[in-house]
Design a protein around this motif. Structure first.
Motif: not given
Length: 414
Positions: A161-162, A164, A189, A211, A311, A333, A335, A360, A394, A396
């Motif tokens: 995070n963030p 990936t 995550i 989360k 991603y 998640l 970004s 998140l 970012r 979520s």
């Protein structure tokens, strides 16, 4: 790659797990136990509870209640572990793990691609005499190069995070097994719906229950799960008081006693109950949010105003092959970076569905500009080392309809 959430423990056993040991008065869900003190019929049992010879009762709510015990059993089953200790927050779980198992003079190797507060905590324990090296955990060679004779532990996240990044989870697991090191994997995550760190030889698994597992943004919580793969009998930092009985239980016992009892980051029963209820929809939520995240990532990657999308299940991701081998989906998640970073605030303000917020893993989609907020304290040098561009956004992903979410991003960008 196996279908998402085809594991019975996630779909059926998890749903009924709080009833496994019986539920008072025939309730459908385990009730909330608010009592702080617990009594015993015999004083011998009270003494035994303190000395570890009596296993049937509760002493004081700071060390757990019947409600938190039900949640711990649920998380243990989800992670295919041998035991779990729950905490008030995910950071409480991580701090307890570091502070109870490491001593001054020890050495910790950690991924440089980690949550901002965890990164700050590593700096704190460095001031307490534990040497810390932050390395590129996407490369097992980088981790191996950092190991010293005094190294005790390696810490990584599954999906960073963030940005990936995906650590070389399997390679590091094999390395730690060969070197006899504690391997701690933060599974927040991905969650056990997408990945079980036990499959890559993790010793301990961390989850910020707030989360993915709770999933509703209504309760704080954290957990440490022992996979049963580490030989605690050979670990020098176990206190003599806890070197009793089955050695497999020593590590978690020390975390509960030194980390939970002594440090006090106790998960309240009502929060444990909320997390347990939220976890019942884990498989369904992950199926929806992961599908939407992949669709939005693909759409953003084709947009002329977007310069980069991060991603794990996109073929353009640096660890795409690793991610698709390890995980059943790419998580919620993602970004991305705009070609014109100066337009970031304007674009975010034009979004109507995603909430401009920290946090998140909620039912609602959340967006945040990373550099000026959650990673502001880290400074530009640290952000650059972690691959965080100054214009990184970012996202979520929540449970909104996929088409509605994409349409909203289209309006904001156009």
């Amino acid at each position: 790659m196996k279908p998402l959430s085809d594991n019975r423990a996630l779909r059926t056993d998890n749903l009924h797990s709080d009833r496994r040991f019986g539920v008072e008065h025939g309730g459908i869900h385990k009730p909330i136990h608010t009592s702080v003190q617990y009594a015993f019929d015999r004083v011998e049992d009270l003494i035994g509870a303190f000395q570890g010879t009596y296993k049937g009762g509760y002493q004081y709510a700071r060390q757990g209640t019947p409600t938190t015990a039900a949640l711990e059993a649920r998380i243990t089953a989800l992670e295919d572990g041998v035991g779990t200790v729950c905490f008030a927050t995910g950071m409480g779980a991580i701090a307890a793990t570091f502070l109870t198992l490491l001593r001054a003079g020890d050495h910790l190797v950690a991924s440089r691609y980690i949550f901002g507060n965890t990164n700050s905590l590593l700096d704190t324990i460095g001031g307490l005499g534990v040497a810390v090296d932050k390395v590129d955990a996407c490369s097992v060679e980088a981790v191996a190069a950092a190991i010293r004779p005094e190294t005790r532990m390696v810490f990584v996240e599954t999906i960073a995070n963030p940005r990936t990044q995906v650590a070389d989870l399997a390679g590091i697991g094999q390395l730690c097994r060969e070197r006899g090191l504690i391997y701690v994997v933060d599974n927040t995550i991905t969650s056990p719906a997408l990945f079980r760190p036990r499959t890559v030889d993790a010793s301990l698994v961390i989850n910020s229950l707030t989360k993915t597992i709770a999933g509703h943004g209504e309760a704080l919580g954290g957990a440490v799960t022992d996979t049963g793969l580490f030989d605690w009998a050979r670990y020098p930092n176990i206190f003599p008081a806890y070197r009793k009985g089955d050695a497999q239980a020593w590590g978690l016992l020390q975390i509960r006693k030194k980390g939970l009892r002594d440090m006090g980051a106790t998960l309240a029963s009502d929060q444990a109950h909320r997390i347990g209820i939220g976890s019942e929809t884990l498989a369904l939520r992950m199926k929806q949010s992961c599908s939407t995240a992949l669709a939005l990532a693909r759409w953003l990657e084709q947009h002329p105003k977007v310069g980069a999308v991060h991603y794990p299940f996109l073929p353009s991701h640096a660890q795409h092959e690793r991610a698709t081998t390890l995980f059943t989906a790419g998580s919620w998640l993602l970004s991305f970076e705009l070609r014109d970073p100066s337009s970031m605030v304007h674009v975010l303000n034009r979004l109507s569905l995603p909430l401009k917020a920290t946090g998140l893993g909620d039912t609602r989609t959340l967006v945040i500009p990373v550099a000026p907020t959650i990673f502001w304290e880290a400074g530009p040098e640290a952000r650059a080392m972690m691959g965080i561009a100054e214009g990184l956004i970012r996202v979520s992903i929540g449970l909104e309809d996929e088409a509605d979410l994409i349409a909203d991003f289209n309006r904001a960008l156009e």
